[in-house]
Design an enzyme around this catalytic site. Structure first.
Site, short mmCIF file in Angstrom:
data_model
loop_
_atom_site.label_atom_id
_atom_site.label_comp_id
_atom_site.label_asym_id
_atom_site.label_seq_id
_atom_site.Cartn_x
_atom_site.Cartn_y
_atom_site.Cartn_z
N THR A 260 0.84 -1.15 0.11
CA THR A 260 -0.01 -0.10 -0.05
C THR A 260 1.07 1.19 -0.18
O THR A 260 1.71 1.24 0.67
CB THR A 260 -0.96 -0.17 1.25
N SER B 281 -6.72 -2.79 6.15
CA SER B 281 -5.53 -3.23 7.19
C SER B 281 -5.74 -2.96 8.51
O SER B 281 -6.58 -1.89 8.94
CB SER B 281 -4.50 -2.37 6.77
N THR C 84 -9.85 -11.08 0.57
CA THR C 84 -10.23 -10.20 1.63
C THR C 84 -8.62 -9.80 2.15
O THR C 84 -7.62 -10.10 1.46
CB THR C 84 -10.51 -10.74 3.12
N ASN C 85 -8.38 -8.89 3.18
CA ASN C 85 -7.24 -8.54 4.03
C ASN C 85 -6.98 -9.32 4.88
O ASN C 85 -7.65 -10.56 4.95
CB ASN C 85 -7.50 -7.16 4.54
#
Length: 363
Positions: free
Chosen positions: A86, A178, A244-245
Site C-alpha cells: 500500500t 488493514s 480479503t485482507n
C-alpha cells in the site's frame, strides 16, 4: 531441490530481512531475462476482467512490493498481474520492528507493518521508470492513508494518491481494511465508506475515465456489515471488490506463541474464512462487479476453491513466502488440470460454480 535449501536459509533469518533479500533479488532481474524465464501460462487460464486482459487468474497481492516497482522480477515468477502498495501520500516508516512473524507450523504470517512506504511521489517516479517490456500484465496500485491523517481527512489522502499514481496503474485499489493503521477499518462503516468511495471514484473518472477502481475489504466484518459494504461500494461506483485482507482472528493458531502478537494473520489459517467472504461478496454483488479472491491460498486447490466461490481473479502473498519461486507455476499448472477435470474450458466458466450448484440444490 534448490528451494528447500534456500527456504531453510531464509527461514533462519529475521522475516523482514529475508523479505528484503528476496525482494532485492527480484528487483535486479532485467526485463529481457524475466521474459525468457517466465513460465508459460496455460492458455485456458486467460481472463478478461475490469476491462483488462490477464493471461491467468493468479496475481500478487499488495504488501510484497511496497513501491519499489520490482515489476520484471515479479512477472518472471508467472504472475498475471502485480499489485504494488500500500502507498500513502507521504512517506512513512510504518510500525516499530519486529513487525513480521512466521508461524511455520501453520504456514502463516502475522504482520503489523503499518503501510511502510516511500510515499506517492517516490513510487510514481519509480513506476514511471519501469520499461514497458517489464510490464507483462496489468499493474495495480493499492493506496491508503497516512497514519497521522485523521479519518475525517482520509479522503484527501486517497485522492492525492489517485492524482499522483493513476498514470502508472492499470487499476487502483482503495485499502480501508488493514488492521495495522489505527481506526482505518472504521472507514468501512456505511456513511464513511460511501463518502470516501464516491470521492475516489469521481476523481478517477475525471483523471482517467474507464480506469478501474476497486476496494479491499476485511474478513472480519459481520455478514450484515459485509453485505452493506458491498452494496455501498457498488452504488458508489467501484469496479470490483478485493476479498480479503488479513484477519484479527487467531482461530486455529491460538496456542502458537506468535499468536499473541498484534497484527493481521495471513496464510493457511485464513483460507476458509476468506473463501466464505468471497462467496458472500459474489452472491451479494450478483454479477454487478467482479470479485478478486485473496487470503490463505497455499496450493492450486485453494485457488480453485476461490474461483468456484466466485472469484474471477485470485491474489497470493503468504503462499509465495512458503512455496518459493515455483509456487505460481504450480498454481497455474494445477488450475489447468482442475478445470479440465471438471469439464471447464475457461476460468470464467468455473467462477461461482459452487454457488450455482448450491442454489440448484436449494442450499
Amino acid at each position: 531441490m534448490i528451494w528447500p535449501a534456500l527456504r531453510w536459509t531464509l527461514f533462519h533469518l529475521d522475516p523482514e530481512r529475508a523479505h528484503r533479500l528476496a525482494h532485492g533479488a527480484l528487483h535486479r532481474v532485467p526485463p529481457g531475462l524475466a521474459r525468457l524465464r517466465r513460465p508459460a501460462v496455460p492458455p485456458e487460464l486467460r481472463v478478461s476482467c475490469l476491462g483488462l486482459d490477464f493471461d491467468g487468474p493468479i496475481g500478487l497481492a499488495a504488501g510484497f512490493d511496497k513501491g519499489d516497482a520490482s515489476i520484471a522480477g515479479l512477472f518472471a515468477l508467472g504472475f498475471s498481474h502485480v499489485e504494488i502498495g500500500t502507498i500513502t501520500p507521504r512517506p512513512q516508516a510504518g510500525n516499530e520492528p519486529p513487525r513480521l512473524f512466521r508461524l511455520v507450523e501453520h504456514r502463516a504470517l502475522v504482520n503489523r507493518m503499518g503501510f511502510n512506504n516511500a510515499g506517492a511521489e517516490v513510487c510514481a517516479r519509480r513506476l514511471a521508470g519501469v520499461p514497458a517490456t517489464a510490464r507483462m500484465g496489468p499493474v495495480g496500485v493499492n493506496v491508503g492513508k497516512n497514519k497521522t491523517t485523521p479519518n475525517e481527512d482520509a479522503a484527501a489522502d486517497y485522492l492525492a494518491c489517485i492524482d499522483r499514481l493513476h498514470p502508472y496503474a492499470d487499476y487502483l485499489v482503495v485499502n480501508i481494511s488493514s488492521p495495522n493503521t489505527p481506526g482505518l477499518r472504521q472507514l468501512q462503516e456505511r456513511d464513511q465508506l460511501d463518502a470516501l468511495l464516491r470521492a475516489c471514484a469521481g476523481r478517477l473518472r475525471e483523471r482517467a475515465p474507464g480506469k478501474p477502481l476497486l476496494v479491499k475489504l476485511a474478513p472480519d466484518l459481520s455478514p450484515t456489515a459485509l453485505d452493506e459494504a458491498v452494496d455501498v461500494a457498488i452504488d458508489a461506483g467501484v469496479s470490483g471488490i478485493v476479498a480479503t485482507n488479513t484477519t484479527l482472528s487467531r482461530a486455529g493458531v491460538e496456542r502458537h506463541p506468535r499468536a499473541r502478537e498484534a497484527g493481521g494473520l495471513s496464510g493457511a489459517p485464513l483460507e476458509a474464512l476468506a473463501t466464505s467472504v468471497v462467496r458472500r461478496c459474489y452472491i451479494r454483488a450478483a454479477g454487478r462487479v467482479p470479485i478478486v479472491g485473496c487470503g490463505g491460498v497455499m496450493n492450486a486447490e485453494g485457488a480453485y476453491a476461490k474461483i468456484r466461490a466466485g472469484a474471477t481473479l485470485v491474489q497470493v502473498y503468504t503462499g509465495l513466502v512458503y512455496g518459493g519461486p515455483g509456487f505460481v507455476r504450480r498454481l497455474n499448472d494445477g488450475l489447468a488440470r482442475l478445470l479440465a477435470r471438471d469439464g471447464f474450458r475457461t476460468v470464467a466458466e468455473a467462477v461461482g460454480a459452487d454457488v450455482e450448484t448450491a442454489e440448484r440444490a436449494g442450499v
